[in-house]
Design a protein around this motif. Structure first.
Motif, mmCIF file in Angstrom:
data_model
loop_
_atom_site.group_PDB
_atom_site.id
_atom_site.type_symbol
_atom_site.label_atom_id
_atom_site.label_comp_id
_atom_site.label_asym_id
_atom_site.label_seq_id
_atom_site.Cartn_x
_atom_site.Cartn_y
_atom_site.Cartn_z
ATOM 1 N N TRP A 143 0.941 -1.340 0.407
ATOM 2 C CA TRP A 143 0.217 0.103 0.126
ATOM 3 C C TRP A 143 1.218 1.052 -0.100
ATOM 4 N N ASP A 145 1.015 3.822 2.133
ATOM 5 C CA ASP A 145 0.735 4.432 3.057
ATOM 6 C C ASP A 145 1.276 5.159 4.444
ATOM 7 N N THR A 147 0.212 6.728 6.672
ATOM 8 C CA THR A 147 -1.804 7.062 7.477
ATOM 9 C C THR A 147 -0.986 5.220 8.099
ATOM 10 N N LYS A 148 -0.385 4.446 7.727
ATOM 11 C CA LYS A 148 -0.436 3.034 7.745
ATOM 12 C C LYS A 148 0.469 2.162 8.436
#
Length: 289
Positions: A143, A145, A147-148
């Motif tokens: 991913w 990302d 934020t993850k």
């Protein structure tokens, strides 16, 4: 011999980077770890010759016994050839662009999230259950990302190119899992600390368990573990899983097993193997974080 040869494979349930993978690499560094989908697949890989050894978790110091494995053991023809203690250490893993402040959602196996509950609560993140710690790390990498993040092992971080934002975030310092190494052929171990593990089904008579275990006391055999469980959850006859100090070559152990047999319908020796060093090495006590 090629590392890809089945005789050099050690099977575990999960994906690369899982805690089971980590103990395979530590216990048998000269072998190639082979991920398979389920515990049943671990046993089948050894039985069919895809792997020489299977590594299975038998109990966790916080979560207790692994019920799925206990349900497989009565029917297996494999033998236990060793035990290994794996300290469970959780890391907060994220893409290279992430920071602690950027993390909003954390993914991992429910047990891992529970074991890091206090840390994650203070971090103020949302937690999402995942099938496997290493699978969560793999998807976090895909991913990309910031934020993850995932809670997983340091090995998972290395394999999937993730940044370690925080190390050893588990709330308690005494979290460990005991793994058993399984093989087609039993071994004949030598040494001071030997363990024998067996399964038995007591006869349906008054005080059968008391009488069955009496031979261990009278023959000075030290029990290490005794658990009962109902096969399939429906039978009215309990099976017992017992581990004790000593080898079946010792006369006192032979007498204890002989007396056990008088009061049981079935006795199955699962293995005679060296005890893990951790059983007899005292470590300093640790406090909860």
């Amino acid at each position: 011999m090629s590392n890809k040869h089945p005789n050099n494979n050690i099977a575990f349930a999960g994906v690369a980077g899982a805690n089971a993978d980590l103990i395979c690499r530590r216990a048998y560094p000269y072998m190639t770890s082979l991920p398979v989908a389920t515990f049943e697949d671990v046993f089948e890989a050894v039985e069919h010759g895809t792997a020489a050894i299977g590594m299975i978790p038998i109990e966790n110091s916080h979560a207790g016994r692994v019920a799925e494995v206990h349900n497989i053991l009565p029917s297996t023809k494999l033998s236990i050839i060793g035990e290994f203690f794996q300290r469970v250490e959780h890391q907060l893993l994220a893409p290279q662009s992430a920071t602690i402040d950027s993390i909003k959602t954390v993914y991992s196996h429910p047990q891992a999230l529970m074991q890091c509950r206090e840390y994650l609560r203070k971090l103020g993140v949302t937690t999402i259950n995942y099938s496997n710690t290493a699978a969560a790390a793999e998807d976090i990498s895909t991913w990309n990302d910031p934020t993850k993040a995932a809670v997983a092992s340091s090995l998972a971080g290395e394999l999937y190119g993730l940044k370690n934002l925080a190390s050893n975030i588990e709330d308690a310092d005494d979290n460990s899992t005991v793994f058993l190494a399984m093989a087609k052929e039993p071994i004949d171990p030598e040494g001071e600390h030997i363990i024998t593990t067996l399964l038995f089904t007591a006869r349906n008579i008054p005080a059968a368990l008391y009488k069955a275990l009496g031979g261990f006391a009278t023959n000075n055999v030290n029990l290490l573990k005794l658990e009962s469980y109902i096969p399939g959850g429906t039978s009215n006859t309990a099976q017992f899983f017992v581990s004790f100090e000593g080898s079946t070559k010792q006369r006192n152990v032979q007498l204890a097993i002989e007396e056990l047999g008088f009061f049981c319908r079935h006795v199955k020796v699962l293995g005679v193997y060296p005890a893990a060093a951790e059983r007899y090495v005292k470590t300093p006590s640790k406090t909860t974080k």
